[in-house]
Design an enzyme around this catalytic site. Structure first.
Site, PDB file in Angstrom:
ATOM      1  N   THR A   1      63.145  18.622 -15.103  1.00  0.00           N
ATOM      2  CA  THR A   1      64.116  19.063 -16.115  1.00  0.00           C
ATOM      3  C   THR A   1      63.677  20.369 -16.779  1.00  0.00           C
ATOM      4  O   THR A   1      64.466  21.018 -17.456  1.00  0.00           O
ATOM      5  CB  THR A   1      64.345  17.974 -17.186  1.00  0.00           C
ATOM      6  OG1 THR A   1      63.085  17.434 -17.558  1.00  0.00           O
ATOM      7  CG2 THR A   1      65.234  16.877 -16.671  1.00  0.00           C
TER       8      THR A   1
ATOM      9  N   LYS B   1      53.422  11.891  -9.610  1.00  0.00           N
ATOM     10  CA  LYS B   1      54.254  12.916  -8.951  1.00  0.00           C
ATOM     11  C   LYS B   1      53.554  13.596  -7.778  1.00  0.00           C
ATOM     12  O   LYS B   1      53.358  14.822  -7.774  1.00  0.00           O
ATOM     13  CB  LYS B   1      54.701  13.971  -9.964  1.00  0.00           C
ATOM     14  CG  LYS B   1      55.507  13.430 -11.132  1.00  0.00           C
ATOM     15  CD  LYS B   1      56.055  14.560 -12.002  1.00  0.00           C
ATOM     16  CE  LYS B   1      56.865  14.071 -13.177  1.00  0.00           C
ATOM     17  NZ  LYS B   1      56.087  13.427 -14.248  1.00  0.00           N
TER      18      LYS B   1
ATOM     19  N   LYS C   1      54.308   3.268 -18.765  1.00  0.00           N
ATOM     20  CA  LYS C   1      54.128   4.408 -17.855  1.00  0.00           C
ATOM     21  C   LYS C   1      52.807   5.090 -18.161  1.00  0.00           C
ATOM     22  O   LYS C   1      52.533   5.446 -19.308  1.00  0.00           O
ATOM     23  CB  LYS C   1      55.268   5.409 -18.029  1.00  0.00           C
ATOM     24  CG  LYS C   1      55.112   6.634 -17.128  1.00  0.00           C
ATOM     25  CD  LYS C   1      56.368   7.493 -17.134  1.00  0.00           C
ATOM     26  CE  LYS C   1      56.385   8.551 -18.209  1.00  0.00           C
ATOM     27  NZ  LYS C   1      55.483   9.687 -17.972  1.00  0.00           N
TER      28      LYS C   1
ATOM     29  N   ASP D   1      52.247  16.760  -1.346  1.00  0.00           N
ATOM     30  CA  ASP D   1      51.246  17.342  -0.442  1.00  0.00           C
ATOM     31  C   ASP D   1      51.733  17.120   0.983  1.00  0.00           C
ATOM     32  O   ASP D   1      52.876  16.689   1.176  1.00  0.00           O
ATOM     33  CB  ASP D   1      49.871  16.680  -0.703  1.00  0.00           C
ATOM     34  CG  ASP D   1      48.709  17.601  -0.365  1.00  0.00           C
ATOM     35  OD1 ASP D   1      48.769  18.286   0.682  1.00  0.00           O
ATOM     36  OD2 ASP D   1      47.734  17.654  -1.132  1.00  0.00           O
ATOM     37  N   ILE D   2      50.904  17.375   1.973  1.00  0.00           N
ATOM     38  CA  ILE D   2      51.349  17.135   3.350  1.00  0.00           C
ATOM     39  C   ILE D   2      51.506  15.625   3.563  1.00  0.00           C
ATOM     40  O   ILE D   2      50.839  14.816   2.890  1.00  0.00           O
ATOM     41  CB  ILE D   2      50.390  17.763   4.390  1.00  0.00           C
ATOM     42  CG1 ILE D   2      48.982  17.181   4.269  1.00  0.00           C
ATOM     43  CG2 ILE D   2      50.387  19.277   4.261  1.00  0.00           C
ATOM     44  CD1 ILE D   2      48.055  17.589   5.419  1.00  0.00           C
ATOM     45  N   PRO D   3      52.403  15.236   4.477  1.00  0.00           N
ATOM     46  CA  PRO D   3      52.725  13.806   4.625  1.00  0.00           C
ATOM     47  C   PRO D   3      51.493  12.920   4.813  1.00  0.00           C
ATOM     48  O   PRO D   3      51.399  11.841   4.211  1.00  0.00           O
ATOM     49  CB  PRO D   3      53.629  13.777   5.864  1.00  0.00           C
ATOM     50  CG  PRO D   3      54.316  15.112   5.833  1.00  0.00           C
ATOM     51  CD  PRO D   3      53.291  16.079   5.317  1.00  0.00           C
TER      52      PRO D   3
ATOM     53  N   THR E   1      48.353  13.298   3.833  1.00  0.00           N
ATOM     54  CA  THR E   1      47.567  13.165   2.597  1.00  0.00           C
ATOM     55  C   THR E   1      48.286  12.254   1.607  1.00  0.00           C
ATOM     56  O   THR E   1      47.668  11.408   0.955  1.00  0.00           O
ATOM     57  CB  THR E   1      47.340  14.565   1.977  1.00  0.00           C
ATOM     58  OG1 THR E   1      46.637  15.355   2.926  1.00  0.00           O
ATOM     59  CG2 THR E   1      46.535  14.497   0.692  1.00  0.00           C
TER      60      THR E   1
ATOM     61  N   GLY F   1      59.151   7.446 -24.841  1.00  0.00           N
ATOM     62  CA  GLY F   1      57.828   7.757 -25.371  1.00  0.00           C
ATOM     63  C   GLY F   1      57.826   7.752 -26.882  1.00  0.00           C
ATOM     64  O   GLY F   1      57.774   6.709 -27.530  1.00  0.00           O
ATOM     65  N   ARG F   2      57.927   8.959 -27.457  1.00  0.00           N
ATOM     66  CA  ARG F   2      57.745   9.120 -28.903  1.00  0.00           C
ATOM     67  C   ARG F   2      58.636   8.278 -29.805  1.00  0.00           C
ATOM     68  O   ARG F   2      58.147   7.848 -30.866  1.00  0.00           O
ATOM     69  CB  ARG F   2      57.822  10.610 -29.256  1.00  0.00           C
ATOM     70  CG  ARG F   2      56.581  11.364 -28.783  1.00  0.00           C
ATOM     71  CD  ARG F   2      56.822  12.837 -28.630  1.00  0.00           C
ATOM     72  NE  ARG F   2      57.739  13.104 -27.531  1.00  0.00           N
ATOM     73  CZ  ARG F   2      58.186  14.323 -27.220  1.00  0.00           C
ATOM     74  NH1 ARG F   2      57.781  15.373 -27.918  1.00  0.00           N
ATOM     75  NH2 ARG F   2      59.004  14.491 -26.198  1.00  0.00           N
TER      76      ARG F   2
ATOM     77  N   ASP G   1      52.825   7.457 -12.999  1.00  0.00           N
ATOM     78  CA  ASP G   1      53.621   8.685 -12.888  1.00  0.00           C
ATOM     79  C   ASP G   1      52.716   9.853 -12.518  1.00  0.00           C
ATOM     80  O   ASP G   1      52.314  10.635 -13.379  1.00  0.00           O
ATOM     81  CB  ASP G   1      54.298   8.887 -14.257  1.00  0.00           C
ATOM     82  CG  ASP G   1      55.125  10.160 -14.337  1.00  0.00           C
ATOM     83  OD1 ASP G   1      55.463  10.721 -13.292  1.00  0.00           O
ATOM     84  OD2 ASP G   1      55.442  10.566 -15.470  1.00  0.00           O
TER      85      ASP G   1
HETATM   86  O1  C5P Z   1      58.328  11.107 -25.835  1.00  0.00           O
HETATM   87  P1  C5P Z   1      59.452  11.116 -24.863  1.00  0.00           P
HETATM   88  O2  C5P Z   1      60.408   9.946 -25.028  1.00  0.00           O
HETATM   89  O3  C5P Z   1      60.173  12.434 -24.795  1.00  0.00           O
HETATM   90  O4  C5P Z   1      58.728  10.885 -23.460  1.00  0.00           O
HETATM   91  C1  C5P Z   1      59.421  10.940 -22.242  1.00  0.00           C
HETATM   92  C2  C5P Z   1      58.454  10.735 -21.106  1.00  0.00           C
HETATM   93  O5  C5P Z   1      59.169  10.937 -19.895  1.00  0.00           O
HETATM   94  C3  C5P Z   1      57.274  11.691 -21.079  1.00  0.00           C
HETATM   95  O6  C5P Z   1      56.174  10.988 -20.485  1.00  0.00           O
HETATM   96  C4  C5P Z   1      57.744  12.795 -20.185  1.00  0.00           C
HETATM   97  O7  C5P Z   1      56.695  13.466 -19.533  1.00  0.00           O
HETATM   98  C5  C5P Z   1      58.583  12.029 -19.171  1.00  0.00           C
HETATM   99  N1  C5P Z   1      59.600  12.815 -18.493  1.00  0.00           N
HETATM  100  C6  C5P Z   1      60.601  13.502 -19.166  1.00  0.00           C
HETATM  101  N2  C5P Z   1      61.534  14.223 -18.455  1.00  0.00           N
HETATM  102  C7  C5P Z   1      61.483  14.260 -17.130  1.00  0.00           C
HETATM  103  C8  C5P Z   1      60.495  13.574 -16.429  1.00  0.00           C
HETATM  104  C9  C5P Z   1      59.552  12.857 -17.155  1.00  0.00           C
HETATM  105  O8  C5P Z   1      60.670  13.458 -20.379  1.00  0.00           O
HETATM  106  N3  C5P Z   1      62.405  14.917 -16.471  1.00  0.00           N
END
Ligand code: C5P
Length: 232
Positions: A119, A61, A32, A64-66, A68, A210-211, A59
């Site tokens: 979230t 996200k 991603k 904007d207007i449809p 664009t 991610g982490r 990613d």
């Molecule tokens: O490091 P971690 O596992 O928390 O990364 C989760 C990834 O998912 C990040 O890129 C974060 O921006 C993305 N994300 C999220 N919650 C969301 C939407 C996207 O954690 N609701």
């Protein structure tokens, strides 16, 4: 259909990203690319990672207007990404425009996934800042259903919501779920988390991690553990 682990490459530069990806030999994880890396490095980073053989979830996200969004999605589609996203809050006609723009002349297109409510938005902020007075669960499911009506492939949601999204929008409607942690790992700033095995059980189609992988002492081993738990 689906079932894959997507690594969130939340790095600030091309160098850091490629150094991370170089650790993976013989396996090409789905990655991603988010706003930070895209705005820092531009479309070139997408092309470079694609050329290395990775699938890409871009990613960005869009909202904007449809017209664009439609034209912007056509540009992203030409980057040959595999999945991209937008905000369902942009309305059904924006999502329909996005889908049209994303569709290539040969009829193929990347998967298109909607963000419902972020979230980071809770009931109180939604009511006070956005003047949306319905319960947040209902709003999330309504937005997911709007995405389905527009013809999108699925939504980004918490793994805790994945089962309900499938109940509301059907089993084929994809759930892409961040907030995944190993049972013995750090939660960090995520609030509501699930292990890869639990995400599998509840029916997530893709987990975004991610982490737990990028900050692991051995990222390749952490990725493989995720795949074993989630895909089996
Ligand atoms: O490091 P971690 O596992 O928390 O990364 C989760 C990834 O998912 C990040 O890129 C974060 O921006 C993305 N994300 C999220 N919650 C969301 C939407 C996207 O954690 N609701």
């Amino acid at each position: 259909m689906g079932k894959d682990v997507i690594i969130a490459c939340d790095f600030a530069s091309k160098e850091a990203t490629l150094e991370f990806l170089d650790k993976f030999t013989g396996v090409k994880p789905f990655v991603k690319i988010g706003m930070e890396l895209f705005y820092a490095e531009g479309p070139a980073i997408v092309k470079e990672i694609k050329a290395r053989g990775h699938k890409i979830f871009l990613d960005l996200k869009l909202h904007d207007i449809p017209n664009t969004v439609k034209k912007s999605m056509a540009v992203l589609s030409r980057l040959d990404v595999d999945m991209t996203n937008l905000h369902a809050g942009g309305t059904i006609s924006m999502m329909e425009g996005a889908l049209e723009g994303l569709t290539r002349p040969d009829g193929t297109r990347p998967l298109l996934i909607a963000v419902t409510q972020l979230t980071s938005t809770d009931q109180e902020r939604m009511e006070n800042d956005l003047l949306i007075k319905e319960p947040i669960d209902k709003v999330v499911m309504h937005y997911a259903n709007n995405a389905k009506i527009a013809g999108l492939d699925g939504v980004v949601c918490s793994p805790l919501e994945a089962g309900k999204v499938h109940d509301t929008c059907g089993k084929e409607f994809l759930t892409v779920t961040p907030g995944v942690r190993f049972a013995d790992g750090d939660i960090g700033d995520q609030k509501r988390v699930m292990t890869p095995a639990e995400a599998k059980k509840i029916g997530s189609d893709y987990i975004v991690v991610g982490r737990p992988i990028t900050a692991a002492a051995d990222p390749v081993a952490a990725y493989k553990r995720c795949c074993e738990e989630f895909i089996g």
